[in-house]
Design an enzyme around this catalytic site. Structure first.
Site, PDB file in Angstrom:
ATOM      1  N   HIS A 188     -78.192 -27.582  14.475  1.00 42.21           N
ATOM      2  CA  HIS A 188     -77.783 -27.237  15.835  1.00 42.21           C
ATOM      3  C   HIS A 188     -76.288 -27.030  16.007  1.00 42.21           C
ATOM      4  O   HIS A 188     -75.826 -26.867  17.134  1.00 42.21           O
ATOM      5  CB  HIS A 188     -78.218 -28.327  16.811  1.00 42.21           C
ATOM      6  CG  HIS A 188     -79.674 -28.284  17.147  1.00 42.21           C
ATOM      7  ND1 HIS A 188     -80.184 -27.533  18.177  1.00 42.21           N
ATOM      8  CD2 HIS A 188     -80.731 -28.890  16.569  1.00 42.21           C
ATOM      9  CE1 HIS A 188     -81.494 -27.694  18.234  1.00 42.21           C
ATOM     10  NE2 HIS A 188     -81.857 -28.510  17.267  1.00 42.21           N
TER      11      HIS A 188
ATOM     12  N   LYS B  61     -72.632 -27.405  32.390  1.00 45.04           N
ATOM     13  CA  LYS B  61     -72.991 -27.778  31.019  1.00 45.04           C
ATOM     14  C   LYS B  61     -72.154 -28.996  30.654  1.00 45.04           C
ATOM     15  O   LYS B  61     -71.274 -29.394  31.428  1.00 45.04           O
ATOM     16  CB  LYS B  61     -72.711 -26.638  30.043  1.00 45.04           C
ATOM     17  CG  LYS B  61     -71.313 -26.006  30.204  1.00 45.04           C
ATOM     18  CD  LYS B  61     -71.102 -24.843  29.255  1.00 45.04           C
ATOM     19  CE  LYS B  61     -71.749 -23.556  29.665  1.00 45.04           C
ATOM     20  NZ  LYS B  61     -72.786 -23.095  28.802  1.00 45.04           N
ATOM     21  N   ARG B  62     -72.401 -29.608  29.478  1.00 47.03           N
ATOM     22  CA  ARG B  62     -71.550 -30.710  29.050  1.00 47.03           C
ATOM     23  C   ARG B  62     -70.094 -30.256  29.029  1.00 47.03           C
ATOM     24  O   ARG B  62     -69.805 -29.080  28.748  1.00 47.03           O
ATOM     25  CB  ARG B  62     -71.966 -31.179  27.650  1.00 47.03           C
ATOM     26  CG  ARG B  62     -73.200 -32.037  27.646  1.00 47.03           C
ATOM     27  CD  ARG B  62     -73.042 -33.274  28.478  1.00 47.03           C
ATOM     28  NE  ARG B  62     -72.228 -34.243  27.775  1.00 47.03           N
ATOM     29  CZ  ARG B  62     -72.707 -35.360  27.223  1.00 47.03           C
ATOM     30  NH1 ARG B  62     -73.992 -35.652  27.308  1.00 47.03           N
ATOM     31  NH2 ARG B  62     -71.918 -36.214  26.609  1.00 47.03           N
TER      32      ARG B  62
ATOM     33  N   LYS C 299     -66.413 -25.500  24.840  1.00 47.28           N
ATOM     34  CA  LYS C 299     -67.108 -24.731  25.888  1.00 47.28           C
ATOM     35  C   LYS C 299     -66.112 -24.129  26.885  1.00 47.28           C
ATOM     36  O   LYS C 299     -66.465 -23.308  27.721  1.00 47.28           O
ATOM     37  CB  LYS C 299     -68.122 -25.619  26.617  1.00 47.28           C
ATOM     38  CG  LYS C 299     -69.286 -26.051  25.717  1.00 47.28           C
ATOM     39  CD  LYS C 299     -70.254 -26.962  26.458  1.00 47.28           C
ATOM     40  CE  LYS C 299     -71.330 -27.564  25.579  1.00 47.28           C
ATOM     41  NZ  LYS C 299     -72.445 -26.641  25.279  1.00 47.28           N
TER      42      LYS C 299
ATOM     43  N   THR D 257     -78.592 -22.472  25.922  1.00 46.46           N
ATOM     44  CA  THR D 257     -79.852 -22.093  26.575  1.00 46.46           C
ATOM     45  C   THR D 257     -79.620 -21.930  28.077  1.00 46.46           C
ATOM     46  O   THR D 257     -80.387 -21.248  28.751  1.00 46.46           O
ATOM     47  CB  THR D 257     -80.972 -23.129  26.333  1.00 46.46           C
ATOM     48  OG1 THR D 257     -80.445 -24.437  26.572  1.00 46.46           O
ATOM     49  CG2 THR D 257     -81.504 -23.051  24.925  1.00 46.46           C
TER      50      THR D 257
ATOM     51  N   LYS E 190     -81.214 -19.333  31.080  1.00 45.75           N
ATOM     52  CA  LYS E 190     -81.756 -19.758  32.382  1.00 45.75           C
ATOM     53  C   LYS E 190     -81.117 -18.968  33.519  1.00 45.75           C
ATOM     54  O   LYS E 190     -81.790 -18.532  34.455  1.00 45.75           O
ATOM     55  CB  LYS E 190     -81.521 -21.267  32.586  1.00 45.75           C
ATOM     56  CG  LYS E 190     -82.315 -22.130  31.624  1.00 45.75           C
ATOM     57  CD  LYS E 190     -81.835 -23.577  31.596  1.00 45.75           C
ATOM     58  CE  LYS E 190     -82.390 -24.270  30.346  1.00 45.75           C
ATOM     59  NZ  LYS E 190     -81.744 -25.560  30.065  1.00 45.75           N
TER      60      LYS E 190
END
Ligand code: IMP
Length: 830
Positions: A376, A567-568, A573, A675, A679
């Site tokens: 992952h 998101k986290r 990110k 993901t 969405k």
């Protein structure tokens, strides 16, 4: 003893008995709710409240599911040869009630039944606590997989840990994240079956002795261990409108004996209870770091605890129908969700060698044909490595087996690449150094027949970069399985208005065949449809605006562009890049008020690992920017910034359908798949993103003209880290707009004049070694955001693009992902 079915009953009375226990009509659902209220909850129906009704309704749904589950399990025994075991340390389930009602096909009936009892289904659903037994993407993927596996009727089980405390709750105090425990089981959960059987003993510590058996063979014994019991808790997962129900079996740790009698005999009551408390600590709490490896003993014990119990369960089931292990891999497929359960490889070897008496070659052949491993991450700090000393202390026999696996593997490498000592060092399971470490990813690759990445780019980079040597050795072992999301939760349940609109035009069926959404494409050119589509979005935004106001006190207008990054919180990110753009926009609104920019509401949500201070400082920065921007009268209603506290699955279900713009802006080459990106697009948001993870495949599907792509690609980013062609300092010199943004961050404009508060962030942004390349991508990001503005100002064009995004998301259903796993890895044709 088996209880015979009462064949004496007439067909009519059988039918009415069924209806009594497994209700499907409004009346029988109400009767069941009342029955549960009285008989199991001890409540007076006239005096019960929404939380009692929630529980009673959940039990009513569970009754229906358990009957189907029993039938499903019997079918496995009668018909199915091969079963899949999906091992995951995390299942980020969220709420179960709405999903169960939808998948059982009882929405209308339950809705009416609840109304008849004087409540709305919405307020009853609000009573449920999220089951947050995961951190983020990896755990939510596992939960989506369960839904698709059940819907596709694949004989499979999820296995994991029943954490007593899920992912921590996040509060914002003075703009800072403050954590508190998530005691989700405080009032129990109606969804699980706590089972007294089968209960298994899991051993830790102790030592290994060897002896010769009666045939003169070398044998070992693991003795003087500390034992903990594993108790199964099953959570049922129904397929969508079918008769298939699977289960996640989550293990809870229990003391091997209630009280330690030696201490008790000596009058040491507290010492006697100690053992019980420390044993049960194993399943107490989910570890909160995401994409980070910390190496704590308790975490290793959690991993082995659930793996060991799971394999005893697998063996128990296998042995019911088999005498030998010759066909084991024809009947058992084990998927490892990351390396967290990779200790399963030496565990299966231990069982086959030490318990079943097989020889090494046979055991290894069975083992490698059984396991498949999903990677992952590309980030080195997230690859698990356990210190040899720790592993040897907690699991001495497993360390011996790992050394033997490694020795045999290195012998093979030495033969294939004579004299290449560097290759041996690179590929070894054991990393030499102080301390010596066990590389779990190497163990997982060597011990599996399949290694998959979770998006095309991710898999390519695995093969070309971190596992290049392994790919050269095992070219057929590596494969790609692009992640997905379940359309049942992420469209049908989360966005009932859009689902109804879709149904009104193309009918049902897309819920189990997401490619059917292609039929929406012509409607992108239908002005009436576009208007209806916009109306749905507006309703979802209005609902979110109300929630935002309740949660943060900030008033936002649903007429503005909802620009969302949820998101986290992680440096890779790049929430910080988004924050820089907010500062840029703010400065534009102040200095050039006549510019024709669409008003925006920038929405953030996400948790930072409690020990990740830099990520927590980014949360503080976003809140500090919000504080300034939201109170500046010069910009009126044109810009709002919101950080929603305590992001979880339920919040995501509300936020995502309300988004106009989806921020997927990680540094290229760092996000394995993502993901959330899927969405949002499925719910009609447009993506602004980098060429990273599954964004690339989303672009392929929706077309270049329906997505906003910016920044360096993975190769360029890699190259830039070495070449450093434009340093942040140089960029600031050349571009005054960028410079002003950094200056505002540095000069205390967002920290009441305190120049030190955000200095660590300024320093990392301005460092020529910033591995996430924020300033390097900032100009391109600003350009891309200008294109977003332009597109949004033309609402017809924007809606057209959004409709095409929805229509072209078919690929990203987990039904497609799971079919690929089943056909290409598990050997189960679907
Ligand atoms: P397990 O597979 O032993 O965990 O059992 C799960 C469920 O499968 C049981 O509750 C039974 O409903 C069913 N089951 C278990 N063993 C058998 C069998 O030998 N034949 C048919 N059904 C079984």
């Amino acid at each position: 003893m088996s209880i015979p079915t009462p064949d004496v009953l007439s067909e009519a009375s059988k039918k009415s008995a069924r209806e009594q226990y497994f209700p499907t009509t409004v009346k029988s659902i109400q009767d069941n709710i009342i029955h549960h209220l009285i008989s199991f909850q001890g409540r007076d129906p006239e005096r019960s409240g929404a939380s009692d009704i929630y529980k009673a309704l959940a039990f009513t749904m569970r009754d229906i599911m358990v009957e189907k589950w029993i039938k499903t399990q019997k079918r496995y025994y009668a018909k199915e040869k091969k079963r899949v075991y999906y091992l995951s340390l995390e299942f980020l389930i969220g709420r179960s009630l709405g999903n169960a009602i939808i998948n059982l096909g009882l929405w209308e009936e339950v809705d009416q039944a609840i109304e008849g009892l004087g409540y709305t289904l919405e307020e009853i659903r609000e009573q449920e606590e999220d089951a947050a037994l995961g951190n983020g993407g990896l755990g939510r993927l596992a939960a989506c997989f369960m839904d698709s596996i059940a819907t596709l009727k694949i004989p499979a089980y999820g296995y994991g840990i029943r954490y007593e405390y899920g992912l921590f709750n996040q509060q914002l105090i003075n703009g800072y994240q403050v954590e508190s425990p998530d005691n989700w089981l405080r009032y129990g959960t109606p969804w699980e079956f706590e089972r007294r059987l089968p209960v298994f003993c899991v051993k830790f510590y102790g030592k290994v002795t060897s002896f010769q058996d009666e045939k003169g063979c070398y044998r070992t014994k693991w003795i003087e261990t500390e034992d903990v019991m594993a108790m199964p808790c099953d959570i049922l997962v129904p397929g969508y409108k079918n008769d298939h129900v699977i289960n996640m079996r989550l293990w809870a740790a229990r003391a091997s004996r209630e009280l330690d009698l030696t201490h008790f005999g000596e009058g040491d009551y507290i010492g006697a209870v100690q053992h019980k408390v420390s044993s049960e600590t194993i399943s107490k709490v989910l570890y909160p770091p995401d994409h980070n490896y910390a190496g704590q003993e308790l975490r290793l014990k959690q991993q082995y605890f659930f793996v060991c119990a799971t394999f005893q369960d697998i063996m128990r089931r296998y042995k019911k129908q088999n005498q030998t292990f010759d066909t084991f891999y024809d009947e058992v497929a084990v998927q490892l969700n990351d390396t967290h359960p990779a200790i399963a490889i030496p565990e299966l070897m231990r069982l086959l060698l030490d318990e079943e008496g097989l020889n090494w070659e046979k055991a290894w052949d069975i083992s490698t044909k059984t396991f498949a491993y999903t990677n992952h991450t590309l980030m080195p700090e997230a690859l698990e490595r356990w210190s040899v000393d720790l592993l040897g202390k907690v699991l001495p026999r497993h360390l011996q087996i790992i050394y033997e696996i490694n020795q045999r593997f290195l012998d093979q490498i030495a033969q294939e690449y004579p004299g290449d000592h560097d290759k041996l060092r690179r590929m070894s399971i054991i990393e030499e150094g102080y301390p010596k470490m066990v590389r779990m990813a190497h163990l997982a690759i060597i011990g599996s027949h399949s290694v998959n990445g979770v998006a095309a780019l991710h898999t390519r980079l695995l093969k070309e970069r971190i596992f290049k040597d392994f790919n050269a050795l095992y070219p057929d072992r590596f494969n790609s399985k692009t992640n997905g999301i379940t359309p049942r939760r992420w469209l049908l349940k989360a966005n009932p208005q859009l689902s109804a609109l879709i149904n009104s035009r193309i009918g049902e069926g897309w819920e189990v065949d997401l490619d059917k959404l292609h039929e929406l494409e012509p409607l992108a050119d239908d002005a009436e449809f576009r208007e209806a589509f916009r109306q749905v979005k507006l309703e979802n935004k209005t609902r979110l605006a109300t929630y935002i106001n309740l949660a943060t006190g900030v008033e936002v207008s649903p007429e503005t562009m909802f620009d969302v990054q949820v998101k986290r919180i992680h440096e890779y990110k790049r929430q910080l890049l988004n924050a820089l753009h907010v500062i840029y926009l703010y400065q534009k609104f102040v200095t050039q008020p006549k510019l024709n920019l669409p008003p925006r509401t920038v929405i953030f949500a996400g948790k930072a690992a409690p020990s990740y201070w830099r990520a927590k400082l980014i949360i503080k920065l976003i809140n500090s920017i919000a504080e300034v921007v939201n109170h500046d009268p010069r910009i009126g209603d044109r810009l709002r910034v919101v950080f929603l506290p305590n992001y979880n699955v339920s919040q995501a279900e509300m936020i995502i359908p309300a988004a106009d713009l989806s921020e997927q802006i990680s540094t290229a080459g760092t996000e394995a798949s993502g993901t959330g990106n899927m969405k949002f697009a499925l719910n009609g948001a447009l993506t602004i993103g980098t060429l990273d993870g599954a964004n690339i495949e989303i672009r392929e599907e929706v077309g270049d003209e329906n997505i906003f792509i910016f920044g360096l690609n993975a190769e360029e980013a890699e190259f830039e880290r070495i070449r450093n062609s434009r340093t942040p300092e140089q960029i600031c010199r050349e571009n005054p707009e960028v410079d002003e943004v950094i200056e505002a961050l540095a000069d205390g404009s967002f920290s009441l004049g305190d120049r030190n508060l955000f200095k660590p962030l300024v320093d990392s942004l301005m460092s020529p070694h910033d591995q996430y390349l924020l300033i390097r991508d900032f100009e391109s990001y600003i350009d891309s955001q200008h294109q977003v503005n332009e597109a949004f100002l033309d609402q017809e064009r924007w809606t057209r693009m959004a409709v095409l995004n929805v229509a072209r998301m078919g690929k990203f259903s987990t039904d497609r992902t799971i079919k690929q796993y089943a056909n290409e890895i598990w050997g189960i044709p679907v």
